[in-house]
Design an enzyme around this catalytic site. Structure first.
Site, PDB file in Angstrom:
ATOM      1  N   GLU A  99       0.828  -1.227  -0.006  1.00  0.00           N
ATOM      2  CA  GLU A  99      -0.033   0.042   0.037  1.00  0.00           C
ATOM      3  C   GLU A  99       0.898   1.148   0.028  1.00  0.00           C
ATOM      4  OE1 GLU A  99      -2.993   2.222   3.252  1.00  0.00           O
ATOM      5  OE2 GLU A  99      -1.831   0.272   3.778  1.00  0.00           O
ATOM      6  N   ASP A 203      12.664  -3.996  14.655  1.00  0.00           N
ATOM      7  CA  ASP A 203      13.679  -3.034  14.299  1.00  0.00           C
ATOM      8  C   ASP A 203      13.361  -1.637  14.225  1.00  0.00           C
ATOM      9  OD1 ASP A 203      16.074  -2.440  12.973  1.00  0.00           O
ATOM     10  OD2 ASP A 203      15.387  -2.963  10.926  1.00  0.00           O
TER      11      ASP A 203
END
Length: 298
Positions: A99, A203
């Site tokens: 997206e 992360d």
């Protein structure tokens, strides 16, 4: 737009169309900086825009794991992330279409929302530590074998794994020896702290989140697994990019334990060892300093 770009991305366009069930033909391709691992593009056509990552064909599994991680975050409903659309191999390249989210400027309350929404993500739990598949941290394999005991998971699949890689890379013997000593001392850091498995971004440094055009926070490029929520919080402090309002908002939603100040060094050691394994250089000295600090605390 000339036909060369159209032909160049025909395989990707066909893959997107096959997955979405809607026609898609690339009429505009725009290069977006991307990181040090992947090439990144914005592909447009038929009134649609997609964010597309490219890498070598043999890195498809990395994209499959990233897509699964993004789906896991999206499905949690706590924090916005780009929804994966399609992936595959076209010619000599693997690709992942996401997206497309337009980024904007942070509002006065963006960091407030990021803190409380990250806490909500961390409330999503599992029966054990790990995840449904291995993925990557940067370009390094990240092992996520389900493990009931957090200390075992941390010792074997996080710190121990990176130390073994460092040994293969030729790290200084003193670093490896002190690192192995640290692994033996891990229980000292967890007296009275028994973390539940929390859904982690994995992360979460300052380059892996941004506000959308409404000012709402969006996270991306995850290395998802279920672990101690302090591991995510620790990484937010490693390279900066998170302000006092973020931490205040998180603590209001879910206060952290007193031992976090020491354990955050333990958790960030994983990322510094990984940076040594990826880039070499001064990260070995930084890792050694962190290990000595932790051994002194233990």
């Amino acid at each position: 737009m000339n036909g060369s770009h159209n032909n160049q991305f025909a395989g990707i366009a066909a893959g997107i169309a096959a997955t979405t069930g809607e026609p898609f033909e690339v009429t505009r391709a725009q290069s977006i900086g991307g990181g040090c691992i992947n090439e990144a593009l914005r592909l447009e056509g038929n009134g649609q825009s997609y964010f597309v990552k490219l890498n070598r064909a043999d890195r498809l599994a990395m994209f499959e794991a990233e897509a699964a991680g993004l789906e896991t975050i999206v499905d949690a409903g706590a924090l916005r992330a780009p929804r994966p659309i399609a992936l595959g191999v076209a010619g000599h390249q693997s690709w992942l279409a996401l997206e497309y989210i337009e980024f904007g400027r942070a509002s006065a309350i963006t960091s407030d929302h990021l803190g409380e929404q990250l806490a909500a993500l961390h409330r999503v739990s599992a029966e054990a530590f790990g995840w449904q598949r291995d993925n990557t941290i940067g370009a390094t394999e990240q092992v996520n074998t389900w493990t009931v005991d957090w200390l075992e998971f941390l010792r074997e699949h996080r710190l121990g794994f990176q130390l073994r890689l460092a040994g293969e890379r030729g790290a200084p013997p003193a670093l490896l020896e002190r690192g192995r000593r640290l692994l033996e001392c891990l229980p000292a850091f967890f007296a009275g702290h028994q973390p539940a498995p929390s859904l982690l971004h994995g992360d979460l440094w300052g380059g892996n989140w941004a506000p959308d055009t409404s000012g709402a926070p969006v996270v991306f490029d995850p290395a998802v697994y279920y672990g101690d929520r302090e591991a995510d919080l620790a990484m937010t402090e490693l390279f900066g990019g998170f302000n006092d309002r973020f931490y205040h908002s998180y603590r209001l939603a879910w206060p952290w334990d007193s031992g976090y100040a020491t354990r955050k060094v333990l958790y960030n050691l994983y990322h510094i060892l990984n940076h040594y394994n990826l880039f070499g250089g001064g990260y070995a000295n930084q890792a050694r300093d962190m290990i000595e600090q932790l051994l002194a605390a233990a």
